[in-house]
Design a protein around this motif. Structure first.
Motif, PDB file in Angstrom:
ATOM      1  N   VAL A 114     -11.363  55.106  22.099  1.00 37.52           N
ATOM      2  CA  VAL A 114     -10.591  54.243  21.108  1.00 37.52           C
ATOM      3  C   VAL A 114     -10.917  52.383  21.679  1.00 37.52           C
ATOM      4  N   ASN A 115     -11.416  52.358  23.017  1.00 35.39           N
ATOM      5  CA  ASN A 115     -12.270  51.682  23.468  1.00 35.39           C
ATOM      6  C   ASN A 115     -13.229  50.792  22.729  1.00 35.39           C
ATOM      7  N   SER A 116     -14.285  52.032  22.450  1.00 38.71           N
ATOM      8  CA  SER A 116     -15.209  51.857  21.479  1.00 38.71           C
ATOM      9  C   SER A 116     -14.783  51.083  19.582  1.00 38.71           C
ATOM     10  N   VAL A 117     -13.501  51.828  18.811  1.00 43.51           N
ATOM     11  CA  VAL A 117     -12.857  50.866  18.268  1.00 43.51           C
ATOM     12  C   VAL A 117     -12.978  49.898  18.030  1.00 43.51           C
ATOM     13  N   TYR A 118     -12.262  49.450  19.759  1.00 47.37           N
ATOM     14  CA  TYR A 118     -11.554  48.278  19.723  1.00 47.37           C
ATOM     15  C   TYR A 118     -12.867  47.098  19.778  1.00 47.37           C
ATOM     16  N   VAL A 119     -13.703  47.344  20.498  1.00 49.29           N
ATOM     17  CA  VAL A 119     -15.108  46.814  20.426  1.00 49.29           C
ATOM     18  C   VAL A 119     -15.683  46.403  19.616  1.00 49.29           C
ATOM     19  N   ALA A 120     -16.406  47.276  18.673  1.00 48.73           N
ATOM     20  CA  ALA A 120     -17.101  47.343  17.630  1.00 48.73           C
ATOM     21  C   ALA A 120     -16.133  47.226  16.594  1.00 48.73           C
ATOM     22  N   SER A 121     -15.238  47.109  15.927  1.00 50.94           N
ATOM     23  CA  SER A 121     -13.928  45.941  15.316  1.00 50.94           C
ATOM     24  C   SER A 121     -14.177  45.065  14.977  1.00 50.94           C
ATOM     25  N   ARG A 122     -14.514  44.175  16.681  1.00 52.45           N
ATOM     26  CA  ARG A 122     -13.923  42.833  17.199  1.00 52.45           C
ATOM     27  C   ARG A 122     -15.223  42.071  17.064  1.00 52.45           C
ATOM     28  N   VAL A 154     -11.227  46.990  11.621  1.00 46.09           N
ATOM     29  CA  VAL A 154     -10.534  48.365  12.164  1.00 46.09           C
ATOM     30  C   VAL A 154     -10.944  50.155  11.532  1.00 46.09           C
ATOM     31  N   LEU A 155     -10.791  50.229  10.566  1.00 45.10           N
ATOM     32  CA  LEU A 155     -10.568  50.305   9.673  1.00 45.10           C
ATOM     33  C   LEU A 155     -11.873  50.859   9.138  1.00 45.10           C
ATOM     34  N   ALA A 159     -13.618  54.287   9.760  1.00 42.98           N
ATOM     35  CA  ALA A 159     -14.667  55.105   8.917  1.00 42.98           C
ATOM     36  C   ALA A 159     -15.954  55.624   9.440  1.00 42.98           C
ATOM     37  N   ILE A 160     -16.649  55.149   9.510  1.00 46.08           N
ATOM     38  CA  ILE A 160     -18.005  54.756  10.413  1.00 46.08           C
ATOM     39  C   ILE A 160     -18.284  55.767  11.354  1.00 46.08           C
ATOM     40  N   LEU A 161     -16.925  55.913  11.824  1.00 42.34           N
ATOM     41  CA  LEU A 161     -16.926  56.871  13.156  1.00 42.34           C
ATOM     42  C   LEU A 161     -16.713  58.403  12.685  1.00 42.34           C
ATOM     43  N   ALA A 162     -16.622  58.095  11.787  1.00 49.20           N
ATOM     44  CA  ALA A 162     -15.583  60.010  11.012  1.00 49.20           C
ATOM     45  C   ALA A 162     -17.154  60.256  10.800  1.00 49.20           C
ATOM     46  N   LEU A 163     -17.437  59.330   9.932  1.00 53.03           N
ATOM     47  CA  LEU A 163     -18.894  59.631   9.643  1.00 53.03           C
ATOM     48  C   LEU A 163     -20.257  60.237  10.714  1.00 53.03           C
TER      49      LEU A 163
END
Length: 181
Positions: A114-122, A154-155, A159-163
């Motif tokens: 969750v932390n990584s998604v937060y930082v990457a989306s920002r 964020v989406l 999506a990139i994370l799911a790859l």
């Protein structure tokens, strides 16, 4: 030390220091950004947490689990292999505490994601605001926010994370498919 041992130790150390810089990533959204003391205090608190949590915890585990324990060296097989915390509590006769530690590992992994998604989306949103994300139709969509949250960034990050789950499976040609729901 073997190359495999060095790689495993490096992965563990890097994983332990994940999110050390989260205070810097969230500083842009802080109301007291102009106050440099807040950043200094956050950096000191992170350093103290690392010293207290990781160093003292590993020191305690080194007293409880010997370095030549068969589960640590891969000579024996157990459900709790390679985790000195779980080995210590199971050897002490508290197998339920081992399940607690395994649950904490899962929770820690989830919060790290969750932390990584937060930082990457920002970061992706900031790049879109600077027109550095490629074609204009992508950039315009990534610039949009809903109630202060860059939902599309964020989406896109998720999506990139799911790859990452499309890596190799158990054998050649075997591909894992992500389960998103």
């Amino acid at each position: 030390m073997s190359a495999l041992g060095y790689r495993n130790a490096s992965v563990n150390v890097i994983y332990s220091y994940v999110a050390v810089d989260i205070f810097a990533a969230t500083a842009a959204e802080s109301k007291s950004l102009a106050d440099s003391e807040c950043m200094k205090m956050a950096a000191r608190k992170i350093t103290l947490r690392i010293v207290i949590l990781y160093v003292l915890a590993m020191l305690t585990c080194s007293f409880l689990v010997p370095y030549d324990h068969p589960f640590l060296n891969g000579e024996a097989v157990s459900l709790a292999t390679e985790s000195p915390f779980v080995i210590a509590v199971v050897e002490a006769g508290l197998p339920a505490a081992g399940e607690f530690f395994n649950g904490m590992y899962l929770f820690s992994s989830f919060t790290c994601a969750v932390n990584s998604v937060y930082v990457a989306s920002r970061v992706m949103h900031t790049l879109a605001l600077r027109d550095q994300t490629g074609p204009e139709f992508i950039t315009k969509r990534l610039q949009q926010c809903h109630a202060g949250v860059p939902t599309r960034a964020v989406l896109a990050t998720v999506a990139i994370l799911a790859l990452g789950y499309l890596g190799p499976g158990k054998g050649p040609g075997d591909v894992r498919v992500p389960i998103l729901f």
